[in-house]
Design an enzyme around this catalytic site. Structure first.
Site, PDB file in Angstrom:
ATOM      1  N   ASN A 178      27.973   4.595  51.741  1.00 43.58           N
ATOM      2  CA  ASN A 178      27.878   5.784  50.879  1.00 43.58           C
ATOM      3  C   ASN A 178      27.099   6.849  51.648  1.00 43.58           C
ATOM      4  O   ASN A 178      25.891   6.973  51.526  1.00 43.58           O
ATOM      5  CB  ASN A 178      27.179   5.409  49.567  1.00 43.58           C
ATOM      6  CG  ASN A 178      27.241   6.521  48.537  1.00 43.58           C
ATOM      7  OD1 ASN A 178      28.091   7.401  48.619  1.00 43.58           O
ATOM      8  ND2 ASN A 178      26.347   6.482  47.573  1.00 43.58           N
ATOM      9  N   TRP A 179      27.840   7.615  52.474  1.00 39.27           N
ATOM     10  CA  TRP A 179      27.247   8.583  53.421  1.00 39.27           C
ATOM     11  C   TRP A 179      26.899   9.852  52.652  1.00 39.27           C
ATOM     12  O   TRP A 179      27.729  10.737  52.483  1.00 39.27           O
ATOM     13  CB  TRP A 179      28.280   8.870  54.506  1.00 39.27           C
ATOM     14  CG  TRP A 179      27.740   9.173  55.865  1.00 39.27           C
ATOM     15  CD1 TRP A 179      27.276   8.288  56.778  1.00 39.27           C
ATOM     16  CD2 TRP A 179      27.663  10.457  56.498  1.00 39.27           C
ATOM     17  NE1 TRP A 179      26.910   8.926  57.940  1.00 39.27           N
ATOM     18  CE2 TRP A 179      27.139  10.272  57.789  1.00 39.27           C
ATOM     19  CE3 TRP A 179      27.981  11.754  56.099  1.00 39.27           C
ATOM     20  CZ2 TRP A 179      26.928  11.318  58.686  1.00 39.27           C
ATOM     21  CZ3 TRP A 179      27.771  12.799  56.972  1.00 39.27           C
ATOM     22  CH2 TRP A 179      27.244  12.574  58.244  1.00 39.27           C
ATOM     23  N   LYS A 180      25.669   9.963  52.195  1.00 38.27           N
ATOM     24  CA  LYS A 180      25.316  10.967  51.188  1.00 38.27           C
ATOM     25  C   LYS A 180      25.107  12.364  51.770  1.00 38.27           C
ATOM     26  O   LYS A 180      25.654  12.706  52.804  1.00 38.27           O
ATOM     27  CB  LYS A 180      24.106  10.488  50.398  1.00 38.27           C
ATOM     28  CG  LYS A 180      24.375   9.146  49.707  1.00 38.27           C
ATOM     29  CD  LYS A 180      23.183   8.669  48.920  1.00 38.27           C
ATOM     30  CE  LYS A 180      23.415   7.255  48.430  1.00 38.27           C
ATOM     31  NZ  LYS A 180      22.264   6.723  47.673  1.00 38.27           N
ATOM     32  N   HIS A 185      28.077   5.977  39.884  1.00 39.31           N
ATOM     33  CA  HIS A 185      26.941   5.637  40.742  1.00 39.31           C
ATOM     34  C   HIS A 185      25.641   5.919  39.986  1.00 39.31           C
ATOM     35  O   HIS A 185      25.549   6.845  39.186  1.00 39.31           O
ATOM     36  CB  HIS A 185      27.004   6.467  42.030  1.00 39.31           C
ATOM     37  CG  HIS A 185      26.037   6.021  43.076  1.00 39.31           C
ATOM     38  ND1 HIS A 185      24.702   6.371  43.051  1.00 39.31           N
ATOM     39  CD2 HIS A 185      26.197   5.239  44.183  1.00 39.31           C
ATOM     40  CE1 HIS A 185      24.091   5.841  44.096  1.00 39.31           C
ATOM     41  NE2 HIS A 185      24.970   5.145  44.790  1.00 39.31           N
ATOM     42  N   GLU A 188      22.957   7.300  40.776  1.00 43.89           N
ATOM     43  CA  GLU A 188      22.429   8.660  40.930  1.00 43.89           C
ATOM     44  C   GLU A 188      23.208   9.647  40.074  1.00 43.89           C
ATOM     45  O   GLU A 188      22.651  10.603  39.533  1.00 43.89           O
ATOM     46  CB  GLU A 188      22.463   9.060  42.409  1.00 43.89           C
ATOM     47  CG  GLU A 188      21.462   8.267  43.239  1.00 43.89           C
ATOM     48  CD  GLU A 188      21.745   8.317  44.726  1.00 43.89           C
ATOM     49  OE1 GLU A 188      22.663   9.061  45.151  1.00 43.89           O
ATOM     50  OE2 GLU A 188      21.060   7.588  45.472  1.00 43.89           O
ATOM     51  N   GLU A 197      24.686  -2.323  40.913  1.00 39.39           N
ATOM     52  CA  GLU A 197      23.502  -1.637  41.432  1.00 39.39           C
ATOM     53  C   GLU A 197      22.313  -1.930  40.522  1.00 39.39           C
ATOM     54  O   GLU A 197      22.175  -1.279  39.478  1.00 39.39           O
ATOM     55  CB  GLU A 197      23.705  -0.124  41.433  1.00 39.39           C
ATOM     56  CG  GLU A 197      24.702   0.450  42.384  1.00 39.39           C
ATOM     57  CD  GLU A 197      24.650   1.971  42.303  1.00 39.39           C
ATOM     58  OE1 GLU A 197      24.142   2.590  43.238  1.00 39.39           O
ATOM     59  OE2 GLU A 197      25.097   2.540  41.279  1.00 39.39           O
ATOM     60  N   GLY A 218      14.446   1.475  45.811  1.00 37.26           N
ATOM     61  CA  GLY A 218      13.323   2.376  46.055  1.00 37.26           C
ATOM     62  C   GLY A 218      12.119   2.145  45.165  1.00 37.26           C
ATOM     63  O   GLY A 218      11.261   3.017  45.038  1.00 37.26           O
ATOM     64  N   SER A 228      19.778  -1.501  47.530  1.00 40.53           N
ATOM     65  CA  SER A 228      18.996  -1.327  48.776  1.00 40.53           C
ATOM     66  C   SER A 228      19.440  -2.312  49.851  1.00 40.53           C
ATOM     67  O   SER A 228      18.642  -3.092  50.381  1.00 40.53           O
ATOM     68  CB  SER A 228      17.496  -1.481  48.503  1.00 40.53           C
ATOM     69  OG  SER A 228      17.011  -0.410  47.735  1.00 40.53           O
ATOM     70  N   GLY A 248      23.795   2.179  50.832  1.00 38.59           N
ATOM     71  CA  GLY A 248      23.326   3.544  50.650  1.00 38.59           C
ATOM     72  C   GLY A 248      22.655   4.083  51.895  1.00 38.59           C
ATOM     73  O   GLY A 248      23.299   4.421  52.884  1.00 38.59           O
TER      74      GLY A 248
END
Length: 241
Positions: free
Chosen positions: A8-10, A92, A94, A167, A173, A204, A225
């Site tokens: 997941n290249w944010k 997701h 986020e 998730e 985090g 993570s 991530g």
């Protein structure tokens, strides 16, 4: 067992960084259809050539809940398909937490993705407060079945490709780590409701944790991530799949 690894290249990076990233993946021998990379929309079309050379699947990190209309700034699932996306991540953590994607919105995005011919990767997971209160199965079950039941009721039956990413938001985090038995229990819970689904783990994920995760039969892959921003870390994870 061949596992799926989704990076997941944010929001970080640039086109130059993406070109270098694919070069590093190529040098590390990363290739094959089980390696997927979710990209910010502006990079999807530009990445098609790189991805095709490696046989890597590319997709988007979100899609609009709408297929058409006066929704300035929205990008529909059909548009994503047209620029080369093969899959899309929906729900997701986020998106749910920062942008308010409640279950109804996630359901509509899931539906639009399938109708556009994209493979939806449906993310589910509980927060720290929900887990500490003992509601983890209730929350994940609700998120999971809301999307599946929505599609089934609209289309008269569920027969779409089914990839679920669990998730545990409480293990992202926060300094808390999901134990292997936590992962196995939740993946088994999901598979009891959707036999035959591919269930990925997305809490993570790092190179030093993947080997243990892949010892669990119900872990069909991982959603990576932060570690996917490093080509070497991502390549290492891919190499263990």
């Amino acid at each position: 067992m061949s596992r799926i690894v989704i990076g997941n290249w944010k929001l970080h990076g640039s086109m130059a960084m993406l070109e270098e990233y694919f070069s590093l993946l190529s040098a590390a021998g990363v290739s094959g259809g089980n390696v997927w990379l979710g990209l910010p929309v502006p990079y999807i079309s530009a990445a098609r050539g790189f991805a095709e050379k490696l046989g890597v699947c590319i997709g988007a990190q979100d899609a609009s809940r709408y297929s058409e209309g006066a929704y300035t700034g929205e990008i529909s699932a059909d548009m994503l398909r047209d620029v080369g996306a093969q899959f899309v991540i929906v729900g997701h953590s986020e998106r749910r937490r920062v942008f308010g994607d409640v279950d109804d919105i996630v359901c509509e995005k899931y539906h639009r993705a399938i109708l556009a011919g994209l493979i939806p990767v449906l993310c589910v997971g509980e927060t720290l407060a929900e887990r500490d209160a003992g509601y983890e199965y209730e929350v994940v079950g609700r998120q999971l079945m809301a999307a599946i039941n929505y599609f089934s009721s609209e289309e008269g039956g569920f027969n779409a490709p089914c990839i679920i990413a669990y998730e545990p938001v409480w293990a992202i985090g926060t300094g808390r780590t999901a134990l292997l038995e936590d992962v196995e229990a939740m993946h088994s819970f999901i598979l009891d409701r959707l036999p035959g689904a591919k269930v990925l783990y997305g809490g993570s994920v790092k190179p030093d944790s993947v080997r243990s995760l892949f010892q669990i039969d119900s872990v069909a892959g991982v959603l990576v991530g932060g570690a996917s921003l490093s080509a070497s870390s991502f390549a290492s994870i891919c190499g263990m799949a």
